[in-house]
Design an enzyme around this catalytic site. Sequence first.
Site, mmCIF file in Angstrom:
data_model
loop_
_atom_site.group_PDB
_atom_site.id
_atom_site.type_symbol
_atom_site.label_atom_id
_atom_site.label_comp_id
_atom_site.label_asym_id
_atom_site.label_seq_id
_atom_site.Cartn_x
_atom_site.Cartn_y
_atom_site.Cartn_z
ATOM 1 N N GLY A 215 -5.462 -8.004 9.839
ATOM 2 C CA GLY A 215 -4.138 -8.389 10.330
ATOM 3 C C GLY A 215 -4.169 -8.510 11.848
ATOM 4 C CB ILE B 153 -0.968 -0.010 1.221
ATOM 5 C CG1 ILE B 153 -1.959 1.142 1.176
ATOM 6 C CG2 ILE B 153 -0.241 0.017 2.552
ATOM 7 C CD1 ILE B 153 -3.187 0.837 0.429
ATOM 8 C CG ASN C 248 -3.471 2.612 17.111
ATOM 9 O OD1 ASN C 248 -3.632 3.723 17.629
ATOM 10 N ND2 ASN C 248 -2.276 2.153 16.783
ATOM 11 C CG ASP D 80 -0.387 2.716 11.934
ATOM 12 O OD1 ASP D 80 0.046 3.739 11.387
ATOM 13 O OD2 ASP D 80 -1.059 2.726 12.980
HETATM 14 N N1 AR6 Z 1 0.506 -3.332 2.037
HETATM 15 C C1 AR6 Z 1 -0.730 -3.902 1.912
HETATM 16 N N2 AR6 Z 1 -1.278 -4.693 2.859
HETATM 17 C C2 AR6 Z 1 -0.537 -4.940 3.970
HETATM 18 C C3 AR6 Z 1 0.756 -4.390 4.180
HETATM 19 C C4 AR6 Z 1 1.277 -3.548 3.148
HETATM 20 N N3 AR6 Z 1 2.487 -2.973 3.249
HETATM 21 N N4 AR6 Z 1 1.222 -4.802 5.396
HETATM 22 C C5 AR6 Z 1 0.261 -5.597 5.928
HETATM 23 N N5 AR6 Z 1 -0.796 -5.683 5.074
HETATM 24 P P1 AR6 Z 1 -2.799 -4.647 9.832
HETATM 25 P P2 AR6 Z 1 -5.342 -4.160 11.259
HETATM 26 C C6 AR6 Z 1 -2.075 -6.399 5.246
HETATM 27 O O1 AR6 Z 1 -2.312 -5.495 10.953
HETATM 28 O O2 AR6 Z 1 -5.679 -5.591 11.277
HETATM 29 C C7 AR6 Z 1 -1.331 -1.741 13.635
HETATM 30 O O3 AR6 Z 1 -0.433 -2.005 14.673
HETATM 31 C C8 AR6 Z 1 -2.121 -7.481 6.299
HETATM 32 O O4 AR6 Z 1 -1.678 -8.722 5.769
HETATM 33 O O5 AR6 Z 1 -1.882 -3.661 9.229
HETATM 34 O O6 AR6 Z 1 -6.422 -3.166 10.887
HETATM 35 C C9 AR6 Z 1 -2.169 -0.495 13.870
HETATM 36 O O7 AR6 Z 1 -1.459 0.503 14.536
HETATM 37 C C10 AR6 Z 1 -3.605 -7.511 6.649
HETATM 38 O O8 AR6 Z 1 -4.319 -8.322 5.696
HETATM 39 O O9 AR6 Z 1 -4.121 -3.787 10.285
HETATM 40 C C11 AR6 Z 1 -3.307 -1.020 14.686
HETATM 41 O O10 AR6 Z 1 -2.982 -1.065 16.067
HETATM 42 C C12 AR6 Z 1 -4.053 -6.080 6.439
HETATM 43 O O11 AR6 Z 1 -3.030 -5.440 5.688
HETATM 44 C C13 AR6 Z 1 -3.509 -2.414 14.159
HETATM 45 O O12 AR6 Z 1 -2.279 -2.812 13.581
HETATM 46 C C14 AR6 Z 1 -4.293 -5.267 7.719
HETATM 47 O O13 AR6 Z 1 -3.345 -5.654 8.715
HETATM 48 C C15 AR6 Z 1 -4.550 -2.459 13.062
HETATM 49 O O14 AR6 Z 1 -4.803 -3.788 12.710
#
Ligand code: AR6
Length: 179
Positions: free
Chosen positions: A127, A17, A30, A40
Amino acid sequence: MQLRIGASSIELVPGDISEQQVDAIVNAANGRLSGGGGVDGVIQRKGGPTIMQETDQRYPGGCQTGSAVISRAGNLPAKYVIHAVGPIWSGGNLGEDGLLASAFRSAMELAAEHGCESVAFPAISTGAYRFPLDEAADIALEAVAGFLRKYDQPMLVRFVLQDGPALAAFTNALEQLTE
Ligand code: AR6
């Protein structure tokens, strides 16, 4: 894979992303806007400290679950980062579905209000927040398609999926949306 809705389109791509050349990318943030891992972590690291400086200054109270706020994008290729807060999955009985849809709609509203022609989303909540992927894909695509049917903007909505299972879940959900 791509779906046209009026003059707009939704597309699914594999990738990171943070590298998207679009007007706005959406962060899976968050409620404290305090940074973390996953999407993030990548956005804050590659975008640099000005992103969190701006959100600290403009949104000292953070952002409610199911809502979103916007900042500039520091060193990233996008113009804006929209910080959307999805729900933590707790089994599905605490309104998680509605909160996830609301996070997507809020991000779409901010993108449209800021004149963005293109916006890229990750699979918010799937995630660290453990939302089941298939259900999250259905909710995300329904929310975005519903917004586009009504407002016809932004012109391009891209979902950027990091791995095979996410891409498969969103492809399946998009196919169902076209039926
Ligand atoms: N590009 C695209 N997708 C991604 C990338 C990337 N670079 N990195 C991970 N994903 P998450 P959440 C996917 O954990 O569940 C943070 O600590 C990943 O495989 O990023 O909303 C924040 O500060 C998953 O399918 O977000 C919050 O505390 C998706 O993106 C918390 O995590 C979302 O994973 C938010 O958790």
